[in-house]
Design a protein around this motif. Sequence first.
Motif, PDB file in Angstrom:
ATOM      1  N   GLU A 161     -54.169   7.966 -44.292  1.00  0.00           N
ATOM      2  CA  GLU A 161     -53.541   7.529 -43.048  1.00  0.00           C
ATOM      3  C   GLU A 161     -52.027   7.712 -43.163  1.00  0.00           C
ATOM      4  N   TRP A 162     -51.439   8.366 -42.180  1.00  0.00           N
ATOM      5  CA  TRP A 162     -49.983   8.559 -42.133  1.00  0.00           C
ATOM      6  C   TRP A 162     -49.606   8.930 -40.707  1.00  0.00           C
ATOM      7  N   LEU A 163     -48.381   9.405 -40.497  1.00  0.00           N
ATOM      8  CA  LEU A 163     -47.888   9.753 -39.167  1.00  0.00           C
ATOM      9  C   LEU A 163     -48.134   8.617 -38.168  1.00  0.00           C
ATOM     10  N   PRO A 164     -47.478   7.470 -38.362  1.00  0.00           N
ATOM     11  CA  PRO A 164     -47.654   6.376 -37.400  1.00  0.00           C
ATOM     12  C   PRO A 164     -47.220   6.804 -36.001  1.00  0.00           C
ATOM     13  N   PHE A 165     -47.966   6.331 -35.018  1.00  0.00           N
ATOM     14  CA  PHE A 165     -47.669   6.681 -33.630  1.00  0.00           C
ATOM     15  C   PHE A 165     -47.581   5.436 -32.769  1.00  0.00           C
ATOM     16  N   SER A 166     -46.893   5.612 -31.666  1.00  0.00           N
ATOM     17  CA  SER A 166     -46.839   4.603 -30.609  1.00  0.00           C
ATOM     18  C   SER A 166     -46.989   5.347 -29.292  1.00  0.00           C
ATOM     19  N   VAL A 167     -47.997   4.967 -28.517  1.00  0.00           N
ATOM     20  CA  VAL A 167     -48.278   5.637 -27.252  1.00  0.00           C
ATOM     21  C   VAL A 167     -48.292   4.595 -26.142  1.00  0.00           C
ATOM     22  N   ARG A 168     -47.522   4.866 -25.096  1.00  0.00           N
ATOM     23  CA  ARG A 168     -47.581   4.013 -23.908  1.00  0.00           C
ATOM     24  C   ARG A 168     -48.245   4.771 -22.774  1.00  0.00           C
ATOM     25  N   LEU A 169     -49.141   4.075 -22.092  1.00  0.00           N
ATOM     26  CA  LEU A 169     -49.843   4.626 -20.943  1.00  0.00           C
ATOM     27  C   LEU A 169     -49.355   3.878 -19.708  1.00  0.00           C
ATOM     28  N   TYR A 170     -48.848   4.623 -18.734  1.00  0.00           N
ATOM     29  CA  TYR A 170     -48.265   4.047 -17.519  1.00  0.00           C
ATOM     30  C   TYR A 170     -49.171   4.350 -16.324  1.00  0.00           C
ATOM     31  N   PHE A 171     -49.549   3.300 -15.605  1.00  0.00           N
ATOM     32  CA  PHE A 171     -50.394   3.435 -14.423  1.00  0.00           C
ATOM     33  C   PHE A 171     -49.666   2.801 -13.233  1.00  0.00           C
ATOM     34  N   TYR A 172     -49.627   3.508 -12.122  1.00  0.00           N
ATOM     35  CA  TYR A 172     -49.006   2.986 -10.901  1.00  0.00           C
ATOM     36  C   TYR A 172     -50.065   2.775  -9.827  1.00  0.00           C
ATOM     37  N   ALA A 173     -49.886   1.744  -9.049  1.00  0.00           N
ATOM     38  CA  ALA A 173     -50.789   1.481  -7.933  1.00  0.00           C
ATOM     39  C   ALA A 173     -50.854   2.707  -7.025  1.00  0.00           C
ATOM     40  N   GLY A 174     -52.070   3.056  -6.642  1.00  0.00           N
ATOM     41  CA  GLY A 174     -52.268   4.187  -5.742  1.00  0.00           C
ATOM     42  C   GLY A 174     -52.213   5.540  -6.407  1.00  0.00           C
TER      43      GLY A 174
END
Length: 912
Positions: free
Chosen positions: A233-246
């Motif tokens: 295990e390596w290459l730490p990641f952080s992912v944000r998922l953005y959802f907008y109404a409609g």
Amino acid sequence: MTDFSRRHFFKTATLPIGGLAGLATTAGAAPAPTPAAATVAVPDDLLALHWLDGAAPALPLGATLGLPWPRGQHRKDQPFHALDAKGSPLPLQTWPLAYWPDGSLKWTAHALPAGVDTGAQPRIRPGKGPGTGGARATVREEADFVEVDTGVIRARLPRQGAQLIHSILRDGREVLGSCTLVAQTDDKPDAEQGPVTQTAFQSRIAKLSVEQAGPVRAVVKVDGQHRSAAGREWLPFSVRLYFYAGAESLRVMHSFVFDGDDQKDFLRGIGLRFDVPLRDELYDRHVRFAGEAGGLWAEGVRNLTGLRREPGAAVREAQLAGRASPPLAQWGAQVRKLQHRIPAWGDYTLSQLSADGFQIKKRTKPGHGWIPAAFGKRAPGSGYIGGATGGVAFGLRDFWQRHPTQLDIRNAHTDAAQVTLWMHAPEAPAMDLRFYHDGLGMETHEQELEGLEITYEDYEKGFGTPVGIARSSEITLWALAATPSRERLVQMAAAVQTPPQLAAHPARYLQAGVFGKLWSLPDRSTPTRVQIEDRLDFLFDFYKKEVEQRHWYGFWDYGDIRHTYDSDRHEWRYDVGGYAWDNSELSPDLWLWYAYLRSGRADIFRFAEAMVRHTSEVDIYHAGRFQGLGTRHNVQHWGCSAKQARISTSAYRRFYYYLTADERVGDVMREVLNADEKMDAVDPVRKIAGRVDKGPWPARIGFGTDWGSVVANVLTEWERTGDKRWRDKLLRGMKGIAAMPHGFFTGSGGYEPTGPNEGAFHNVSGDKLSASHLSAVFGAVEVMAELVELIDEPAFKQAWLQYCELYNAPKDQQAKALGAPHGGGTVLSVGHSRLSAYAARQKQDKALAQRAWREFLADDPRGVKTLKTTRIAGPLALNPVDEAPWISTNDTAQWGLAAIQNLALIGDQLTD
């Protein structure tokens, strides 16, 4: 800051302008700014917003922006409402970004939904507004997953395992499934060193957090690492998922940190992969790749055009348009009978391996040859796979700018296609992050100084490591009910490359008093002001063009600029030690952000945005030995041994954070909050002879590049949280400096970065005088101006004013005030003219203001800095280039900041 009218400040004063020869426009000068780059006009209503790049977006995907508010105007729980350009209500979600010391709102963030027409100038106003209908973004949290519903699409996000997204449904049908991160590494940089072993990795989730749950905007953050089949295990990641109404789309912000062994881990590919279920007949499946200038490559998985037999015009037109084909009964008989003999193309790749060339190729399936399909220069990085009953459009921002990149579609001839958006293309050579030389025999400190003397490179064995650097990428995905029209796909590609951004007008930022009072709106009311404004425009336009003509592009490089020019080679000193990449040296970031604030120019914003994405990721360590520190300028962004807070400081990032509410930049500013704890283990002046020791205290810290950077970090956290802990830490430092024998001219002190007395300074140098030309030029001028406004500490303010007034003062004046000249020299005296201007404004001192303008206008005694470029062509350079050899990034940044701040502080004193 003392505030008094521009009409009466020095209104009777005159100043000879003998030093303006270097500002004069000459033949061959740059043309006036184009309308697209022109300064944004001051609106009648300061609450009116505008779309940064022009008109309202053709595809409203949802929008987020930050807005400033004057001190004391709005309480913490102040409600807000939004109106479109016609005055009709819009759904709105609001949250605080920063507070003034009295607890009132300083910055707020606001989100508007997708699919609504805001018009060119929507407004966000204080107070409760009328209720609004429409779709809402909702979040449902379960033990094993989180479900987000925009009213159009519904996404299921697992809390553990490999999948970031299990599925996205639209109208009850799965459109996207099994979304994971993937990576590939080689154990050698190339085959010259023997057979290369390649290892594949896949994401492994460690934590899922719901950061916002609607009603307009939902944000889910996923943290984890990449894991191989063998369990590494390596290459730490952080992912944000953005959802907008409609919305039928979602935005993905992907960040990863390199934490491997640069001698063994050669990262070849890193990407986002997902499945697309396919239900349509092969001839009703459509593949699309966006091209240049609104172009589109569009084909079917089983093409019905160009055949020996005619299927019928309606059949051909439907496939080309992306619609369902007419019933088979309406086809030409031969094609209807033999269509199974037409090849079905299952695999497609678009690879952008340089800034100026991409290729599209395809094959029927693995085990068979690739066929070249198309070529072009710069792909915008968007595509589509699907059919008449649904599919997925996708795009990777800064696609050609961050080459090598790649888009793969696989198995389009089966029940589920697989798409991979490669942020680094596996078809390109693997990343080689090793340090670029072997040390050149430098084993002792004396030998390292010799290297610094000849190449300006601060080398120290083992310090030029990439372990801990990061990169972030933006991806947009659309879950569509049918293949979109060609025109709509082109609009999607444009939205990926230049995401629509709402902004306030420059006058609004100025009126709110944010970012201090060191800037004003452009004013061309006199010839002298015109000359200064012309040079400000010329310098930005020059660097904007340099990015293109010098090709400052690439995965790790895009967003940075070079440090110093080599007029003999007609090239920037890309290979000369500390003269190569700039890495925020002498604050070009600040110059760009103040230039944007006062002008509202979209091109300046986009330039500064690319720089903050680069400098906040690549030039800062996010893990490892140097976590929280940045790297001084070098041939490689991570190569210099000077690991310092002056590069990682929040002073360079807070503008973008407050203007856009970007969570990733907010994360980075929190990462550097404890950078002062590294001041002892990685002392910035550890190699300098005669430095003051730390005494009995945990660390030694300088008052300029060190503490000024820490102030920006702590001040930002204080205003973001309102936590008095951070105010107290600032106050202890302010009191400590004020108590020093010579204030800021004491140079440095013993320091307590943590504990009950965190932030405290202690005298360890007695009555020794010390000053450096670098102390004030890494954001200290700007952050101190804010600090004295926000915290009333008279003794500290007096110490800062003394430093501002005396730094550029004649030596006899220094000696009279301090007992001896301070020793800082006259380097960067033009940049330091803004310190003189600040003191003049505070003290309302006419003579000091005159001195400040003389310092500023002494910039070009030889008259070589004409606002034009010279064309170099033929055998003198590889490609024809337009050069201005007198320009350096150090001088540009400091001159630009001095021009902007002097005009704001003592502009009344500048007469013709």
